[in-house]
Design a protein around this motif. Structure first.
Motif, PDB file in Angstrom:
ATOM      1  N   ASP A   1       2.365  -1.186   5.287  1.00 52.26           N
ATOM      2  CA  ASP A   1       2.436  -0.071   3.902  1.00 52.26           C
ATOM      3  C   ASP A   1       3.914   0.164   3.251  1.00 52.26           C
ATOM      4  OD1 ASP A   1       1.959   2.521   4.577  1.00 52.26           O
ATOM      5  OD2 ASP A   1       0.161   2.095   6.219  1.00 52.26           O
ATOM      6  N   LEU A   2       3.485   1.160   2.899  1.00 57.31           N
ATOM      7  CA  LEU A   2       5.306   2.344   2.487  1.00 57.31           C
ATOM      8  C   LEU A   2       5.897   3.261   2.952  1.00 57.31           C
ATOM      9  CD1 LEU A   2       5.057   1.019  -1.215  1.00 57.31           C
ATOM     10  CD2 LEU A   2       6.611   0.037   0.578  1.00 57.31           C
ATOM     11  N   PRO A   3       4.413   4.004   3.463  1.00 60.04           N
ATOM     12  CA  PRO A   3       4.441   5.050   3.970  1.00 60.04           C
ATOM     13  C   PRO A   3       4.836   5.411   5.757  1.00 60.04           C
ATOM     14  CG  PRO A   3       2.740   5.797   2.004  1.00 60.04           C
ATOM     15  CD  PRO A   3       3.380   4.255   2.643  1.00 60.04           C
ATOM     16  N   ALA A   4       4.076   4.245   6.142  1.00 59.97           N
ATOM     17  CA  ALA A   4       4.582   3.890   7.657  1.00 59.97           C
ATOM     18  C   ALA A   4       5.499   3.516   7.996  1.00 59.97           C
ATOM     19  CB  ALA A   4       3.962   2.954   8.328  1.00 59.97           C
ATOM     20  N   GLY A   5       6.433   2.573   6.992  1.00 64.50           N
ATOM     21  CA  GLY A   5       6.871   1.307   7.273  1.00 64.50           C
ATOM     22  C   GLY A   5       6.604   0.605   8.206  1.00 64.50           C
ATOM     23  N   ARG A   6       5.820  -0.234   8.433  1.00 63.95           N
ATOM     24  CA  ARG A   6       5.030  -0.738   8.402  1.00 63.95           C
ATOM     25  C   ARG A   6       4.764  -1.600   7.819  1.00 63.95           C
ATOM     26  NH1 ARG A   6       6.839  -0.158  13.668  1.00 63.95           N
ATOM     27  NH2 ARG A   6       6.821   1.703  14.968  1.00 63.95           N
ATOM     28  N   MET A   7       4.210  -3.569   8.202  1.00 65.72           N
ATOM     29  CA  MET A   7       4.051  -4.768   7.946  1.00 65.72           C
ATOM     30  C   MET A   7       2.210  -5.071   9.371  1.00 65.72           C
ATOM     31  SD  MET A   7       7.005  -6.095   5.903  1.00 65.72           S
ATOM     32  CE  MET A   7       7.536  -5.515   5.117  1.00 65.72           C
ATOM     33  N   LYS A   8       1.961  -5.591   8.744  1.00 63.04           N
ATOM     34  CA  LYS A   8       0.659  -6.088   9.413  1.00 63.04           C
ATOM     35  C   LYS A   8       0.242  -7.228   8.984  1.00 63.04           C
ATOM     36  CE  LYS A   8      -4.227  -4.204  11.048  1.00 63.04           C
ATOM     37  NZ  LYS A   8      -4.822  -3.891  11.475  1.00 63.04           N
ATOM     38  N   ILE A   9      -0.036  -8.257   9.670  1.00 64.81           N
ATOM     39  CA  ILE A   9      -0.610  -9.770  10.235  1.00 64.81           C
ATOM     40  C   ILE A   9      -2.229  -9.454  10.103  1.00 64.81           C
ATOM     41  CG2 ILE A   9      -0.628 -12.251  10.354  1.00 64.81           C
ATOM     42  CD1 ILE A   9       2.299 -11.744  11.151  1.00 64.81           C
ATOM     43  N   SER A  10      -2.855 -10.221   8.761  1.00 65.65           N
ATOM     44  CA  SER A  10      -3.868 -10.149   8.803  1.00 65.65           C
ATOM     45  C   SER A  10      -4.215 -11.241  10.513  1.00 65.65           C
ATOM     46  CB  SER A  10      -5.409 -10.286   7.489  1.00 65.65           C
ATOM     47  OG  SER A  10      -6.220 -10.658   7.214  1.00 65.65           O
ATOM     48  N   ASN A  11      -5.746 -10.046  10.970  1.00 67.11           N
ATOM     49  CA  ASN A  11      -5.952 -11.670  11.822  1.00 67.11           C
ATOM     50  C   ASN A  11      -7.150 -12.684  10.813  1.00 67.11           C
ATOM     51  OD1 ASN A  11      -8.689 -10.286  10.872  1.00 67.11           O
ATOM     52  ND2 ASN A  11      -8.257  -8.667  12.644  1.00 67.11           N
TER      53      ASN A  11
ATOM     54  N   LEU B   1       0.636  -1.161  -0.027  1.00 64.02           N
ATOM     55  CA  LEU B   1       0.046  -0.136  -0.304  1.00 64.02           C
ATOM     56  C   LEU B   1       1.058   1.303   0.032  1.00 64.02           C
ATOM     57  CD1 LEU B   1      -3.192   1.669   0.226  1.00 64.02           C
ATOM     58  CD2 LEU B   1      -2.271   1.038   2.988  1.00 64.02           C
ATOM     59  N   GLY B   2       0.538   2.340  -0.743  1.00 63.89           N
ATOM     60  CA  GLY B   2       1.085   3.523  -0.759  1.00 63.89           C
ATOM     61  C   GLY B   2       0.567   4.661  -1.075  1.00 63.89           C
ATOM     62  N   HIS B   3      -0.191   5.048   0.019  1.00 62.75           N
ATOM     63  CA  HIS B   3      -1.620   5.898  -0.165  1.00 62.75           C
ATOM     64  C   HIS B   3      -0.920   7.346  -0.499  1.00 62.75           C
ATOM     65  CE1 HIS B   3      -5.326   8.041   0.782  1.00 62.75           C
ATOM     66  NE2 HIS B   3      -4.602   8.611   1.760  1.00 62.75           N
ATOM     67  N   ASN B   4      -1.358   8.103  -1.050  1.00 64.02           N
ATOM     68  CA  ASN B   4      -0.663   9.096  -1.350  1.00 64.02           C
ATOM     69  C   ASN B   4       1.047   9.242  -2.283  1.00 64.02           C
ATOM     70  OD1 ASN B   4      -3.057  10.554  -1.095  1.00 64.02           O
ATOM     71  ND2 ASN B   4      -2.305  10.787   1.073  1.00 64.02           N
TER      72      ASN B   4
END
Length: 798
Positions: A478-488, A407-410
């Motif tokens: 999440d590219l802008p935040a530099g984070r990754m999230k594993i889906s629940n 995801l690269g929002h904006n």
């Protein structure tokens, strides 16, 4: 978004073509002055998956035509990657789309013909969301290979198989076989060329008070089978600017002709081993002799063609060898302007376009180090616990075929696309494949229904709506935040035989090791290398070693749990009778040294101790079990079988220690001394790892040195040795230690091996990096063996 209905494969007659009169349907058609037969092609985003050149180089050496006729060639002809008579064009289509206020994205032109009946689909992909907010944006997307091309590929594979059988029959009959066949036939790498058609797209928005919205947005794209599509960026910039000034099909025809007139026929075709060696090292003149041979061949051909015509005055800089053999420097002439381009000579598998692994690592390392956040635990992904490095989580997710959304929002869609392509190359390591075929560098919300039909997709998006639907993905990057999230909503890891086996293993260490998989230490090393500015090539090489280690650890896991592995190709003499231990089949540890009266055996990954082996296998069990049911796993098995079938000489075991110490018969070919007799089976990676990792007794080390000397006696086998001993990992230093072994026969064998290496076209670089201390030992070895120290260091092995 309908499923694809018809295959496509343009049939092109010549590389250099001129576009002329218009033909076809309504607004998007063109023709060429030669016969073309275009089949319609669906976008990859239709998701109908059935399964997953004027040369201009500069360097030191300059070649001029021979003054006295044709030169006499001493070696077989070196093949070109892109011969002059190749019928496949560099660029197959050029597309132009525009955003219309009333009709939305609209296709304007398709040159030289219609690539797809679904023009709206292509136009939407060429004009990403929010692109009018930026003056310029780049995107990339893929189109599927057609069925006809797949049939042609199958025919080529069958033809190569028949050619190998014929050459083997000729060898057994004692006939001479063309020397270039064995090194060139495997350069296909089993992939039959690029499996997809790659599309590079440029979008420009220019303010215009005459337009309804005060601006005009247009996009131009090129479609090519070449993975190095990034070289066309300067041409797209110029051509789209010309199209804004003069919006006509003539601009596209001019661009099409210019791109396909590029001559890169002096780029040699490297074998699989040569490509591996070139990829893993940053030496700038590796295999430069291939370019020299190509130039010599070209001069001979030109001289032969001038026999009946007046001689031309030779140009002093007609052809020159490259400054860096990793890239071939050429030029594309557009509107009488020469545009220099650099083409990768040996692109790794799953490497498309231009991207930076360093940038991808840094994007997620800084937030992870400064403000670490725990992941939701999942056995396939968090192999180092809740605080597993995000890059390791990403690799694990792609290895186990999870659905990954970037995801690269904006952010520009081109930035998102590059991150997707970097992740594919990162996980492949140039070893595994099956990622780019299911990658979508850019897609939008309207394609979600069809996207979800693809298992294990890797997609790039800019719409934040994707983040609100965790049921659509397993890992959100999440590219802008530099984070990754594993889906629940991610599926839990199933209970497997491997997890049950190690849960009940009696030898499993009870203490908790802080880094049982080595992932923490690996990422610390990667970050340290980036901070010390070691460069992109070094980082790619390290990730290649990481993936290579994973495949070898997975093979050891299968042998430990299931008794045998599909990830190793072994001769019958290497296979021992299995015995039943704790309900599972076991084989002797690959680190066990056979007795002197038995064949030299050993394969696979080497651990410092049996305890370290069990600990790492237990910690990696879930990840390996998740990988064993994926596309890349089965593709890797196919590639191993292909490589095994391309062995240049039959293998046989070393029968006893007396055979090792016997003086082998020697012959000379083209002045190069080589050993005759049966070639022993040898896992070079395993042997080198034992020398690096273990404290071996003199007799154990002696058997390895002697086996290496007996095995590495030809051009290809020495290449194999070099591919497992990259210069970034001490090169051949551990091999050179055999020069000081207590047994004179070992010292002589090591001296002869290093003598073969120093006269090898690529090995000369490895020998030069050994240093003065090794040179002293080598000089002493030359005196002991009676070899001449003045022999030609630039000779080539057969």
């Amino acid at each position: 978004m309908p499923a694809p209905s018809q295959p496509f494969a343009p049939v092109v007659g010549e590389r250099r073509s001129s576009l002329s009169s218009k033909h076809g349907s309504h607004r998007s058609s063109a023709s060429v002055s030669r016969s073309l037969s275009h089949r319609q092609a669906p976008s990859q985003h239709s998701l109908g998956l059935q399964s997953p050149q004027g040369s201009f180089v500069s360097s030191q050496k300059v070649y001029t035509p021979a003054e006295n006729g044709v030169r006499r060639r001493r070696h077989p002809r070196v093949k070109s990657q892109y011969p002059l008579d190749d019928s496949e064009p560099h660029v197959e289509y050029i597309l132009v789309a525009s955003f219309d206020v009333d009709r939305g994205p609209t296709m304007l032109h398709q040159v030289p013909g219609a690539i797809s009946p679904d023009e709206n689909m292509l136009a939407e992909l060429m004009l990403p969301d929010q692109t009018h907010m930026r003056p310029q944006d780049w995107t990339m997307f893929f189109l599927h290979k057609d069925g006809a091309a797949a049939e042609d590929a199958a025919e080529r594979r069958e033809l190569r198989r028949q050619m190998r059988e014929l050459r083997e029959q000729q060898r057994q009959a004692g006939e001479d076989v063309d020397g270039e066949s064995s090194s060139d036939e495997d350069s296909d790498d089993g992939l039959d060329g690029p499996p997809l058609m790659y599309v590079l797209n440029l979008v420009n928005t220019k303010h215009d008070p005459n337009e309804k919205r005060g601006a005009k947005t247009q996009a131009m794209a090129i479609c090519t089978r070449h993975t190095f599509l990034h070289i066309y960026k300067p041409l797209l910039l110029l051509a789209l600017e010309d199209y804004f000034k003069n919006p006509g099909q003539e601009v596209l025809e001019n661009l099409y002709n210019s791109l396909n007139a590029m001559d890169i026929s002096l780029m040699p075709r490297l074998s699989l081993l040569e490509r591996h060696v070139l990829q893993a090292n940053d030496v700038r003149d590796l295999f430069v002799e291939k370019y020299e041979a190509m130039i010599e061949q070209r001069l001979e051909d030109e001289a032969a063609a001038r026999t009946d015509s007046p001689p031309e005055s030779p140009s002093r800089n007609k052809y020159v060898t490259p400054r860096d053999t990793h890239e071939f420097e050429s030029k594309i002439i557009y509107n009488d302007i020469p545009i220099p381009v650099k083409i990768p000579t040996a692109p790794a598998s799953e490497t498309v376009g231009d991207f930076s692994l360093i940038q991808l690592v840094q994007t997620f390392t800084t937030p992870h180090v400064t403000q670490p956040q725990p992941f939701a635990l999942h056995p396939h992904l968090t192999t180092a616990g809740a605080f597993t490095h995000p890059i390791i989580v990403l690799i694990n997710a792609m290895l186990t075929e999870k659905r990954v959304i970037f995801l690269g929002h904006n952010r520009p869609s081109g930035e998102v696309a590059e991150a997707v392509l970097a992740a594919c190359a990162l996980t492949s390591g140039g070893i595994l494949r099956g990622f780019t075929r299911h990658a979508f560098p850019y897609t939008d919300l309207s394609k979600i229904d069809d996207l979800l039909k693809v298992p294990g997709f890797i997609a790039g998006v800019t719409n934040p709506a994707f983040s609100y639907h965790p049921e659509w993905w397993d890992l959100l990057v999440d590219l802008p935040a530099g984070r990754m999230k594993i889906s629940n909503s991610i599926a839990p890891a199933p209970v497997t035989e491997g997890s049950t086996f190690f849960a009940q293993h009696p030898a499993l260490p009870k203490d908790t090791h802080p880094d049982p998989t080595g992932d923490v230490a690996f990422m610390e090393n990667i970050v340290a290398c980036i901070e010390s500015r070691q460069g992109e090539q070094m980082i790619r090489s390290k990730f290649r070693s990481y993936i290579s280690k994973f495949t070898r650890v997975a093979a050891a896991f299968e042998e430990t749990v299931y008794g045998a592995s599909s990830l190793t190709v072994l001769p019958p003499t290497e296979i021992e009778k299995p015995g039943s231990v704790n309900g599972a089949l076991h084989r002797k540890s690959s680190t066990t040294t056979a007795s002197s009266s038995k064949p030299l055996k050993g394969h696979g990954y080497v651990w410092a101790s049996e305890e370290a082996k069990i600990r790492e296998l237990a910690a990696t069990t879930a990840k390996i079990e998740g990988w064993r049911s994926t596309r890349s796993y089965y593709a890797f098995i196919q590639d191993l079988a292909t490589e095994a079938s391309m062995k240049e000489e039959p293998i046989s075991p070393i029968s006893s220690s007396s055979d090792l110490h016997a003086s082998p018969q020697k012959t000379k070919t083209n002045g190069v001394e080589r050993l005759d007799g049966p070639r022993p089976y040898l896992d070079i990676n395993h042997s080198l790892s034992r020398l690096r990792t273990l404290r071996l007794a003199p007799q154990e080390a002696a058997r390895i040195y002697l086996a290496l000397a007996q095995y590495c006696t030809s051009y290809n086998t020495i290449l194999e040795l070099l591919s497992h001993a990259p210069l970034s990992e001490a090169g051949l230093f551990h091999v050179s230690l055999g020069l000081w072994h207590e047994d004179r026969r070992v010292r002589e064998a090591t001296t002869k091996l290093l003598d073969q290496v120093r006269r090898h076209a690529a090995g000369r670089v490895w020998f030069a990096r050994l240093g003065g201390f090794v040179n002293l030992g080598f000089a002493r070895g030359l005196n002991e063996t009676g070899l001449s120290a003045g022999r030609d260091l630039n000779g080539a092995l057969d």
